[in-house]
Design a protein around this motif. Sequence first.
Motif, mmCIF file in Angstrom:
data_model
loop_
_atom_site.group_PDB
_atom_site.id
_atom_site.type_symbol
_atom_site.label_atom_id
_atom_site.label_comp_id
_atom_site.label_asym_id
_atom_site.label_seq_id
_atom_site.Cartn_x
_atom_site.Cartn_y
_atom_site.Cartn_z
ATOM 1 N N LEU A 48 -7.650 -3.916 -3.085
ATOM 2 C CA LEU A 48 -7.081 -2.672 -2.573
ATOM 3 C C LEU A 48 -8.062 -1.522 -2.730
ATOM 4 N N ALA A 49 -8.261 -0.775 -1.637
ATOM 5 C CA ALA A 49 -9.091 0.428 -1.658
ATOM 6 C C ALA A 49 -8.219 1.649 -1.384
ATOM 7 N N ALA A 50 -8.429 2.718 -2.143
ATOM 8 C CA ALA A 50 -7.771 3.997 -1.889
ATOM 9 C C ALA A 50 -8.716 4.876 -1.080
ATOM 10 N N CYS A 51 -8.282 5.264 0.118
ATOM 11 C CA CYS A 51 -9.069 6.141 0.990
ATOM 12 C C CYS A 51 -8.512 7.551 0.824
ATOM 13 N N VAL A 52 -9.293 8.433 0.230
ATOM 14 C CA VAL A 52 -8.785 9.717 -0.261
ATOM 15 C C VAL A 52 -9.502 10.884 0.399
ATOM 16 N N VAL A 53 -8.712 11.849 0.890
ATOM 17 C CA VAL A 53 -9.237 13.159 1.277
ATOM 18 C C VAL A 53 -8.987 14.098 0.106
ATOM 19 N N PRO A 54 -10.042 14.569 -0.586
ATOM 20 C CA PRO A 54 -9.823 15.424 -1.762
ATOM 21 C C PRO A 54 -9.359 16.821 -1.360
ATOM 22 N N PRO A 74 0.811 -1.224 0.000
ATOM 23 C CA PRO A 74 0.000 0.000 0.000
ATOM 24 C C PRO A 74 0.843 1.273 0.000
ATOM 25 N N ALA A 75 1.983 1.234 0.689
ATOM 26 C CA ALA A 75 2.823 2.432 0.761
ATOM 27 C C ALA A 75 3.319 2.850 -0.615
ATOM 28 N N GLU A 76 3.626 1.873 -1.473
ATOM 29 C CA GLU A 76 4.085 2.196 -2.818
ATOM 30 C C GLU A 76 2.985 2.890 -3.609
ATOM 31 N N VAL A 77 1.752 2.392 -3.498
ATOM 32 C CA VAL A 77 0.638 2.990 -4.234
ATOM 33 C C VAL A 77 0.336 4.388 -3.690
ATOM 34 N N GLU A 78 0.372 4.525 -2.351
ATOM 35 C CA GLU A 78 0.138 5.835 -1.735
ATOM 36 C C GLU A 78 1.146 6.862 -2.233
ATOM 37 N N GLY A 79 2.408 6.442 -2.330
ATOM 38 C CA GLY A 79 3.441 7.364 -2.778
ATOM 39 C C GLY A 79 3.187 7.900 -4.180
ATOM 40 N N GLU A 80 2.657 7.053 -5.046
ATOM 41 C CA GLU A 80 2.363 7.499 -6.405
ATOM 42 C C GLU A 80 1.085 8.338 -6.457
ATOM 43 N N LEU A 81 0.078 7.954 -5.680
ATOM 44 C CA LEU A 81 -1.185 8.705 -5.695
ATOM 45 C C LEU A 81 -1.053 10.087 -5.068
ATOM 46 N N SER A 82 -0.089 10.250 -4.179
ATOM 47 C CA SER A 82 0.022 11.519 -3.444
ATOM 48 C C SER A 82 0.268 12.712 -4.359
ATOM 49 N N SER A 83 0.791 12.469 -5.568
ATOM 50 C CA SER A 83 1.040 13.584 -6.487
ATOM 51 C C SER A 83 -0.159 13.883 -7.385
ATOM 52 N N HIS A 84 -1.261 13.166 -7.205
ATOM 53 C CA HIS A 84 -2.472 13.454 -7.985
ATOM 54 C C HIS A 84 -2.983 14.851 -7.616
ATOM 55 N N PRO A 85 -3.287 15.698 -8.563
ATOM 56 C CA PRO A 85 -3.642 17.095 -8.246
ATOM 57 C C PRO A 85 -4.926 17.247 -7.441
ATOM 58 N N ASP A 86 -5.792 16.233 -7.405
ATOM 59 C CA ASP A 86 -7.063 16.351 -6.679
ATOM 60 C C ASP A 86 -6.985 15.774 -5.266
#
Length: 565
Positions: free
Chosen positions: A493-499, A463-475
């Motif tokens: 795998l679920a992505a829990c996101v604060v927009p 999960p940490a690898e995926v989080e690291g890549e998602l963190s640069s998403h502009p939203d």
Amino acid sequence: MTSPLPSRFHDLVPAALRRAWAAAGHCPDLDLYALFRARRIADPHATAVIDAHGGISYAELDRRARCLAAGLARAGIRPGDVVGVQLPNTGAAVAADLAVAALGAVVLPFPVGRGGREALSLLGRSRARAVIAATVYRGVEHARELAALSRRSDELADLRVVIAAGPGPAPEGCVSLDDLVRTDASAFTAARPDPDTAARILVSSGSESEPKMVAYSHNALAGGRGNALARLLRDTVPPRCLFLVPLASAFGSSGTAVTLARHGGSLVLLDRFTPDAALDAILAHRPTHVLGVPTMVRIMLDRLPDRAEVPTGLTALVLGGSALDAATHDEARRAFGCAVVNFYGSADGVNCHGGTDYRPDRAGPGITVGRPDPGVCEIRIAPLPGAPADRREAPSGEPGEIIARGPMTPLCYVGAPELNLRYRTEDGWVRTGDLGALDADGTLRVIGRLKDIVIRGGANISPAEVEGELSSHPDIRDVLCVGFPDPLMGERLAACVVPRPDRKPDLASLCAHLDARGLERRKHPERLLLVTDDLPLTPAGKPDRAALRARAAAEFPTEQGEFGG
């Protein structure tokens, strides 16, 4: 007189190694109260603590600690006894730390907010003789609850006294902290325990069925942990540390023992974190260092545009508990005008960071955190199961389990011999349960938690690898990825996101972003959980993965996901 080390705090590091670290200058080789007392004598009027009630000098803090130590002794507390402390970040919590150290006893701090069931487990398994708890904190009557538990639970047979800290009369079955602090300390003589014996029990954030308790010596705290902070200090400038995390957390152990006793600095304390209170404290008290977790910094960054004055003058934001993404690192560095340091560490006995000038390398798996400091701990990579039996270390760059040993290594786990068997080696190494690798130049790369690995159809996903890549998403402002059960694939795998404000990312945009970042499609999340407020935190201030896993399991049906191939 040196106090005997209770057998339940047996040191799992060979004694010769402990002495070698002290001889090399990695440890001050004095007990915590003696270190603090030297600071008090050198500059009695210096400010030791600033809390909601104002400033407290070293001399006044020492007076309170000695009076409380004398009061605890009168209540029957002896060297080697365990004293629980469940208080918010206040001068009273710091005085309690020092009083217990002055007695040669062992302090067991745990954050307010932990419920009675968990308190019962911690106090019972540690065989605590006393506990100091808040009379009322945010509507919860901790002292009254603990007194009731002590009367009806056989698990607390060793508990002699519950001490209530707060205004008003003490609840039934409790002793007033104010009364103990009024004890005459003129005849009190501080103990001088062996600095390699137990001083504090650190409580993990609860990755096991019950939170782990880890016993640390005076030298491991002031020495090993003190050296980790020392690398972030300016020469001759005592640190002024604002703690956004509880002093009762593992990260908070850098408070009394390190900031005050080891480095002679000041503590700036908030009894609970809010972004506005944190920003106000930075402006009002001008700390050199702010200690928190990445989620706290993201929330503070969101508040900055609404404020008239921007905090300046910091040396470093020091963040632990989870990995910091590149976007937040760079934004925080610009906004606060200081270094942003992401500690890798845990209560189990590992710590590594790159210092104030370090910029993490995001190329490759996980995140680089710097080179291990021998004054803190040596780090090696143990092969994963299935490697050749004669291989003791993973080859350079190959992932494996991070293991550590050095001046900050704890004595042992408390009340859980099975954890000593599972996480400690015969020669004193700590198995961290973290997945990592050492690059060719010795730089540590942290990939994630072994236990957090999501096994989807037999394939491992970090999960940490995926989080690291998602963190640069502009939203996306904040993100955690968790596994949830699935009858076909085992887990998904679920992505829990604060927009970010006024943004609403969808799963397709997240996966397109990951495609653009080159992440294998089998590692893409299959569900999106939008979190409208902030990611939940544990009482210790860490992101609460367990709560998000439970929420994902409840919200998503157990059926084949979007990418079920």
